[in-house]
Enzyme design. Structure first.
Site, PDB file in Angstrom:
ATOM      1  N   HIS A 228       0.829  -1.193   0.000  1.00  0.00           N
ATOM      2  CA  HIS A 228       0.000   0.000   0.000  1.00  0.00           C
ATOM      3  C   HIS A 228       0.871   1.253   0.000  1.00  0.00           C
ATOM      4  CE1 HIS A 228      -3.521   2.426   0.029  1.00  0.00           C
ATOM      5  NE2 HIS A 228      -2.903   3.192   0.902  1.00  0.00           N
ATOM      6  N   TYR A 232       1.511   5.324  -2.442  1.00  0.00           N
ATOM      7  CA  TYR A 232       1.715   6.739  -2.073  1.00  0.00           C
ATOM      8  C   TYR A 232       3.107   7.201  -2.483  1.00  0.00           C
ATOM      9  CZ  TYR A 232      -2.602   6.185   0.414  1.00  0.00           C
ATOM     10  OH  TYR A 232      -3.907   5.930   0.717  1.00  0.00           O
ATOM     11  N   HIS A 379     -10.141   0.613 -10.370  1.00  0.00           N
ATOM     12  CA  HIS A 379      -9.680   1.563  -9.342  1.00  0.00           C
ATOM     13  C   HIS A 379      -8.267   2.039  -9.642  1.00  0.00           C
ATOM     14  CE1 HIS A 379      -8.323   3.003  -5.406  1.00  0.00           C
ATOM     15  NE2 HIS A 379      -7.416   2.049  -5.395  1.00  0.00           N
ATOM     16  N   PHE A 380      -7.350   1.091  -9.884  1.00  0.00           N
ATOM     17  CA  PHE A 380      -5.964   1.569  -9.963  1.00  0.00           C
ATOM     18  C   PHE A 380      -5.595   2.152 -11.322  1.00  0.00           C
ATOM     19  CE2 PHE A 380      -4.058  -2.005 -12.126  1.00  0.00           C
ATOM     20  CZ  PHE A 380      -4.439  -3.181 -11.520  1.00  0.00           C
ATOM     21  N   HIS A 381      -6.471   1.970 -12.340  1.00  0.00           N
ATOM     22  CA  HIS A 381      -6.175   2.715 -13.574  1.00  0.00           C
ATOM     23  C   HIS A 381      -6.592   4.170 -13.423  1.00  0.00           C
ATOM     24  CE1 HIS A 381      -5.333  -1.221 -15.355  1.00  0.00           C
ATOM     25  NE2 HIS A 381      -4.627  -0.535 -16.222  1.00  0.00           N
ATOM     26  N   ARG A 442     -10.390 -10.512 -12.314  1.00  0.00           N
ATOM     27  CA  ARG A 442      -9.180  -9.845 -12.799  1.00  0.00           C
ATOM     28  C   ARG A 442      -8.087 -10.884 -12.928  1.00  0.00           C
ATOM     29  NH1 ARG A 442      -5.960  -7.102  -7.752  1.00  0.00           N
ATOM     30  NH2 ARG A 442      -4.503  -6.647  -9.413  1.00  0.00           N
ATOM     31  N   ARG A 443      -6.986 -10.537 -13.579  1.00  0.00           N
ATOM     32  CA  ARG A 443      -5.792 -11.381 -13.598  1.00  0.00           C
ATOM     33  C   ARG A 443      -6.057 -12.764 -14.180  1.00  0.00           C
ATOM     34  NH1 ARG A 443      -2.304 -10.147  -8.087  1.00  0.00           N
ATOM     35  NH2 ARG A 443      -1.087  -8.540  -9.116  1.00  0.00           N
TER      36      ARG A 443
HETATM   37 FE1  HAS Z   1      -5.876   1.773  -3.906  1.00  0.00          FE
HETATM   38  C1  HAS Z   1      -6.052  -1.659  -4.411  1.00  0.00           C
HETATM   39  C2  HAS Z   1      -7.810   1.438  -1.075  1.00  0.00           C
HETATM   40  C3  HAS Z   1      -5.530   5.139  -3.248  1.00  0.00           C
HETATM   41  C4  HAS Z   1      -3.379   1.970  -6.262  1.00  0.00           C
HETATM   42  N1  HAS Z   1      -4.952   0.439  -5.098  1.00  0.00           N
HETATM   43  C5  HAS Z   1      -5.169  -0.924  -5.167  1.00  0.00           C
HETATM   44  C6  HAS Z   1      -4.304  -1.516  -6.165  1.00  0.00           C
HETATM   45  C7  HAS Z   1      -3.505  -0.501  -6.645  1.00  0.00           C
HETATM   46  C8  HAS Z   1      -3.932   0.713  -5.984  1.00  0.00           C
HETATM   47  C9  HAS Z   1      -2.377  -0.620  -7.675  1.00  0.00           C
HETATM   48  O1  HAS Z   1      -8.693  -0.761   0.824  1.00  0.00           O
HETATM   49  C10 HAS Z   1      -4.329  -2.989  -6.600  1.00  0.00           C
HETATM   50  C11 HAS Z   1      -3.302  -3.817  -5.891  1.00  0.00           C
HETATM   51  C12 HAS Z   1      -3.406  -5.243  -6.469  1.00  0.00           C
HETATM   52  O2  HAS Z   1      -2.873  -5.433  -7.557  1.00  0.00           O
HETATM   53  O3  HAS Z   1      -4.064  -6.080  -5.855  1.00  0.00           O
HETATM   54  N2  HAS Z   1      -6.569   3.041  -2.484  1.00  0.00           N
HETATM   55  C13 HAS Z   1      -7.398   2.732  -1.425  1.00  0.00           C
HETATM   56  C14 HAS Z   1      -7.735   3.923  -0.683  1.00  0.00           C
HETATM   57  C15 HAS Z   1      -7.072   4.967  -1.279  1.00  0.00           C
HETATM   58  C16 HAS Z   1      -6.344   4.408  -2.406  1.00  0.00           C
HETATM   59  C17 HAS Z   1      -8.640   4.021   0.522  1.00  0.00           C
HETATM   60  N3  HAS Z   1      -4.728   3.244  -4.625  1.00  0.00           N
HETATM   61  C18 HAS Z   1      -4.708   4.558  -4.207  1.00  0.00           C
HETATM   62  C19 HAS Z   1      -3.701   5.311  -4.918  1.00  0.00           C
HETATM   63  C20 HAS Z   1      -3.099   4.421  -5.765  1.00  0.00           C
HETATM   64  C21 HAS Z   1      -3.745   3.134  -5.562  1.00  0.00           C
HETATM   65  C22 HAS Z   1      -3.403   6.792  -4.710  1.00  0.00           C
HETATM   66  C23 HAS Z   1      -2.002   4.605  -6.720  1.00  0.00           C
HETATM   67  C24 HAS Z   1      -1.375   5.742  -6.945  1.00  0.00           C
HETATM   68  N4  HAS Z   1      -6.769   0.232  -2.966  1.00  0.00           N
HETATM   69  C25 HAS Z   1      -7.466   0.278  -1.765  1.00  0.00           C
HETATM   70  C26 HAS Z   1      -7.814  -1.077  -1.334  1.00  0.00           C
HETATM   71  C27 HAS Z   1      -7.336  -1.945  -2.289  1.00  0.00           C
HETATM   72  C28 HAS Z   1      -6.681  -1.116  -3.286  1.00  0.00           C
HETATM   73  C29 HAS Z   1      -8.540  -1.498  -0.119  1.00  0.00           C
HETATM   74  C30 HAS Z   1      -7.441  -3.480  -2.290  1.00  0.00           C
HETATM   75  C31 HAS Z   1      -8.580  -3.919  -3.165  1.00  0.00           C
HETATM   76  C32 HAS Z   1      -8.599  -5.446  -3.251  1.00  0.00           C
HETATM   77  O4  HAS Z   1      -9.507  -6.038  -2.681  1.00  0.00           O
HETATM   78  O5  HAS Z   1      -7.673  -6.007  -3.852  1.00  0.00           O
HETATM   79  C33 HAS Z   1      -7.075   6.404  -0.792  1.00  0.00           C
HETATM   80  O6  HAS Z   1      -5.765   6.891  -0.683  1.00  0.00           O
HETATM   81  C34 HAS Z   1      -7.895   7.290  -1.694  1.00  0.00           C
HETATM   82  C35 HAS Z   1      -7.986   8.704  -1.155  1.00  0.00           C
HETATM   83  C36 HAS Z   1      -8.345   9.677  -2.239  1.00  0.00           C
HETATM   84  C37 HAS Z   1      -9.437  10.512  -2.202  1.00  0.00           C
HETATM   85  C38 HAS Z   1      -9.690  11.440  -3.363  1.00  0.00           C
HETATM   86  C39 HAS Z   1      -9.300  12.883  -3.067  1.00  0.00           C
HETATM   87  C40 HAS Z   1      -9.410  13.700  -4.320  1.00  0.00           C
HETATM   88  C41 HAS Z   1      -8.376  14.444  -4.834  1.00  0.00           C
HETATM   89  C42 HAS Z   1      -8.566  15.141  -6.177  1.00  0.00           C
HETATM   90  C43 HAS Z   1      -8.610  16.674  -6.066  1.00  0.00           C
HETATM   91  C44 HAS Z   1      -8.929  17.303  -7.416  1.00  0.00           C
HETATM   92  C45 HAS Z   1      -8.010  18.063  -8.099  1.00  0.00           C
HETATM   93  C46 HAS Z   1      -8.353  18.659  -9.425  1.00  0.00           C
HETATM   94  C47 HAS Z   1      -6.652  18.325  -7.604  1.00  0.00           C
HETATM   95  C48 HAS Z   1     -10.351  10.567  -1.048  1.00  0.00           C
HETATM   96  C49 HAS Z   1      -7.077  14.654  -4.140  1.00  0.00           C
HETATM   97  C50 HAS Z   1      -9.787  19.047  -9.573  1.00  0.00           C
HETATM   98  C51 HAS Z   1     -10.002  19.554 -10.937  1.00  0.00           C
HETATM   99  C52 HAS Z   1     -10.719  20.652 -11.211  1.00  0.00           C
HETATM  100  C53 HAS Z   1     -10.924  21.010 -12.623  1.00  0.00           C
HETATM  101  C54 HAS Z   1     -11.302  21.449 -10.115  1.00  0.00           C
HETATM  102 CU   CU1 Z   2      -3.855  -0.287  -0.566  1.00  0.00          CU
END
Ligand code: HAS
Ligand code: CU1
Length: 572
Positions: A228, A232, A379-381, A442-443
């Site tokens: 995990h 980050y 999710h991760f794409h 998947r996979r």
């Molecule tokens: Fe995830 C699985 C939970 C974030 C990548 N994640 C994965 C896998 C990858 C991955 C690669 O709890 C698959 C691993 C595998 O192969 O099995 N993930 C989360 C949670 C977050 C999260 C709670 N993941 C990421 C990030 C990744 C990433 C970042 C890569 C960079 N993820 C999981 C969980 C799994 C998981 C389980 C396991 C699933 C399973 O069963 O296998 C949090 O960090 C997310 C927090 C983010 C937010 C969004 C905030 C919004 C923002 C945008 C602001 C807008 C802007 C622009 C700047 C709450 C910051 C606006 C534009 C205008 C025009 C105004």
């Molecule tokens: Cu994770």
């Protein structure tokens, strides 16, 4: 002010080298992605289903590990030199970590691609998470180990630069970009301990035949201890660019430097003690430990939610400096013709959705519905595939001219590329999420089960197949445009006047935050305590259950003193 390449020619050379490796990996990994998308949707099959796993391993390793981490090492080297306003202390060390990481990546890639050459007795069809009991050629694990050590050396390089700066500036606050690099590096040191132990202590000797077996749950848990936080490690350089470059491109100023420091301290503290949220369905880990991981994960939403607020507020500030008005009409005043700005903004927009799907993943019970389905790649794409990858490509349009002193070949092609990426990803990731809800796995080279037809609650599985294939093709075209633009930019005419890489002062500066935020020793110490609390008992009980090397004969199972301890404290 002179262009970065004129101020720091040696550092610019290393940054360009890391970008070159990153972009080469991006191209090969993207080609594999196109092959997979067309294979799995059944439109065109270039490979056999047996080779699918080689291609999938290549796609994951080259994109998720090599492209992101090489680009990140380049951005961090640029950020350290420009924010400390001094060259790195020892350019030989810098080239040494670049050489070691590159050699490690090439060895791992050779082991993977060997799987496509029938006459070569070498393969690494273990996917990018390299779970035992799948076993790769020793070269794969040795390459990985070299790569990790190389990243540790890069971190040391950045810390040595900071230590040199600190001796000349004993009382100044750490410059924001340097603060971001150092907190990310500390998080990386803490989290890579898991994968280093797994690879060096277990998987390399096992692949060399020294150990007959390993304990798959132990090596898998050590992987997710790292797995995990590595997301980050990919995200934090994107955040560094959103916090320090995006406001400038928007014509505004960062809303709050102190809030940015709080976000990076939270990532240092909370990124590692959550990895078991990837193992909710793993037998052999007590539900209590999974519940703790879920709770910690929910806390971990905070730094990203704070980022959403701060970065959008900074964009709004920029829009209003440009005459933007109204509750939302100010959005129209933003520089949407600038590919660097638009790419990063679209990356952020998609990350809002990707983060939401992450919240769904994190819920233990709802995770049972989506785990190991196509929802997770959906999710991760959106996260690493867009929030990170699209930010890195978009930032290149602003960074590369500073590193080469040459013009960008084409802004219009850059703008088309980022928009194409966003559209392609909307199709592909949306369809992947919906396919996951239908239960499509998947996979697997074949996305169906024997004698069983999926039926979608709305739309049809056929429509999902078309969306995934169409999305995959658009993404591949977008990468071709990006690489074409980067290649021609590298031979463009030199720029006459210096490229301005100055960044704007935040609306609320570092001095508005308590000095304790810069106490990296304190935050690292707390992070270590949190990891010990989160992982001692789960790892202890995994080892107590099946020993360090699994049920291999002759390896004494560790006395079950963890079980006894758990009993004493009344642990479930
Ligand atoms: Fe995830 C699985 C939970 C974030 C990548 N994640 C994965 C896998 C990858 C991955 C690669 O709890 C698959 C691993 C595998 O192969 O099995 N993930 C989360 C949670 C977050 C999260 C709670 N993941 C990421 C990030 C990744 C990433 C970042 C890569 C960079 N993820 C999981 C969980 C799994 C998981 C389980 C396991 C699933 C399973 O069963 O296998 C949090 O960090 C997310 C927090 C983010 C937010 C969004 C905030 C919004 C923002 C945008 C602001 C807008 C802007 C622009 C700047 C709450 C910051 C606006 C534009 C205008 C025009 C105004
Ligand atoms: Cu994770």
């Amino acid at each position: 002010m002179a262009t970065f390449v004129d101020r720091y020619p040696d550092e610019a050379a290393v940054v360009k080298a890391t970008f070159a490796v990153a972009f080469a990996s991006l191209g090969i990994g993207a080609l594999f992605g196109l092959i997979q998308a067309l294979h799995r949707t059944g439109f065109v099959r270039f490979i056999s289903s047996a080779d699918y796993y080689t291609v999938l391993t290549g796609h994951g390793v080259l994109l998720a590990l090599v492209f992101t981490i090489f680009f990140l090492m380049g951005v961090f080297t640029w950020a350290i030199a420009r924010s400390l306003e001094q060259p790195l202390p020892n350019i030989k060390l810098t080239w040494a970590w670049f050489g070691l990481t590159t050699t490690g990546a090439v060895l791992a890639a050779v082991a993977i691609l060997g799987g496509l050459v029938p006459s070569v007795d070498m393969s690494a069809d273990v996917l990018y998470t390299f779970y035992a009991p799948l076993q790769a050629h020793p070269l794969f694990y040795i390459g990985l180990a070299m790569f990790i050590v190389g990243t540790w050396m890069a971190g040391a390089d950045w810390f040595l630069a900071f230590r040199e700066w600190r001796s000349d500036h004993p009382d100044e606050r750490i410059p924001l970009q340097t603060f971001m690099v150092l907190t990310t590096t500390l998080m990386w040191y803490l989290s890579t301990l898991g994968v280093a132990v797994s690879v060096v202590a277990f998987l390399i000797p096992w692949s060399l035949g020294i150990f007959e077996t390993v304990n798959p749950l132990l090596t898998r848990t050590l992987f997710w201890y790292f797995g995990h936080p590595v997301v980050y490690f990919w995200l934090m350089p994107a955040y560094l660019l959103w916090y320090t470059v995006l406001p400038k491109l928007a014509g505004g100023r960062l809303f709050s430097d102190p809030l940015a420091r709080v976000v990076f301290v939270l990532f240092l503290l909370l990124s590692t003690p959550v990895g078991i949220h990837h193992q909710y369905l793993d037998p052999g880990i007590a539900e209590g430990f999974k519940f703790i991981a879920m709770t910690n994960t929910m806390f971990l939403l905070l730094p990203s939610l704070l980022t959403a607020f701060t970065v959008v507020a900074s964009m709004e500030h920029g829009a209003r400096q440009r005459g933007g008005e109204g509750r939302l009409r100010w959005l129209g005043a933003l520089p949407w013709r600038d590919p660097a700005f638009t790419g990063m903004a679209l990356a952020g927009l998609m990350f809002a959705a990707g983060g939401f799907s992450g919240m769904i993943n994190a819920g233990m019970n709802i995770n049972y519905l989506v785990h190991n389905t196509l929802w997770v790649p959906g999710h991760f794409h959106m996260t690493v595939g867009t929030a990170v990858a699209l930010t890195m490509m978009a930032a290149s349009y602003w960074l590369v001219p500073q590193l080469t002193g040459r013009r960008l070949y084409s802004r219009p092609i850059g703008l088309l590329q980022v928009v194409l990426w966003f559209i392609g990803m909307v199709f592909m990731s949306n369809a992947m999420h919906r396919a996951g809800l239908v239960g499509i796995p998947r996979r697997t080279a074949e996305p169906q089960y024997q004698n069983f037809d999926f039926s979608a609650a709305f739309g049809s599985v056929g429509e999902l197949r078309i969306q995934i294939a169409l999305g995959g093709v658009l993404l591949f075209v977008s990468i071709v445009l990006f690489l074409f633009n980067m290649l021609l930019s590298s031979i463009e005419d030199p720029i006459e006047n210096p490229v301005d890489d100055s960044l704007v002062e935040p609306l609320s500066g570092a001095d508005a935050s308590p000095l304790v935020l810069d106490n990296l020793r304190l935050w690292t110490g707390i992070a270590v305590v949190l990891v010990i609390l989160a992982y001692t008992l789960p790892l202890g009980s995994i080892i107590a259950d099946a020993g360090l090397l699994g049920d291999s004969p002759g390896f004494p199972v560790v006395v079950d003193w963890f079980g006894a301890l758990a009993e004493v404290v009344g642990w479930p």
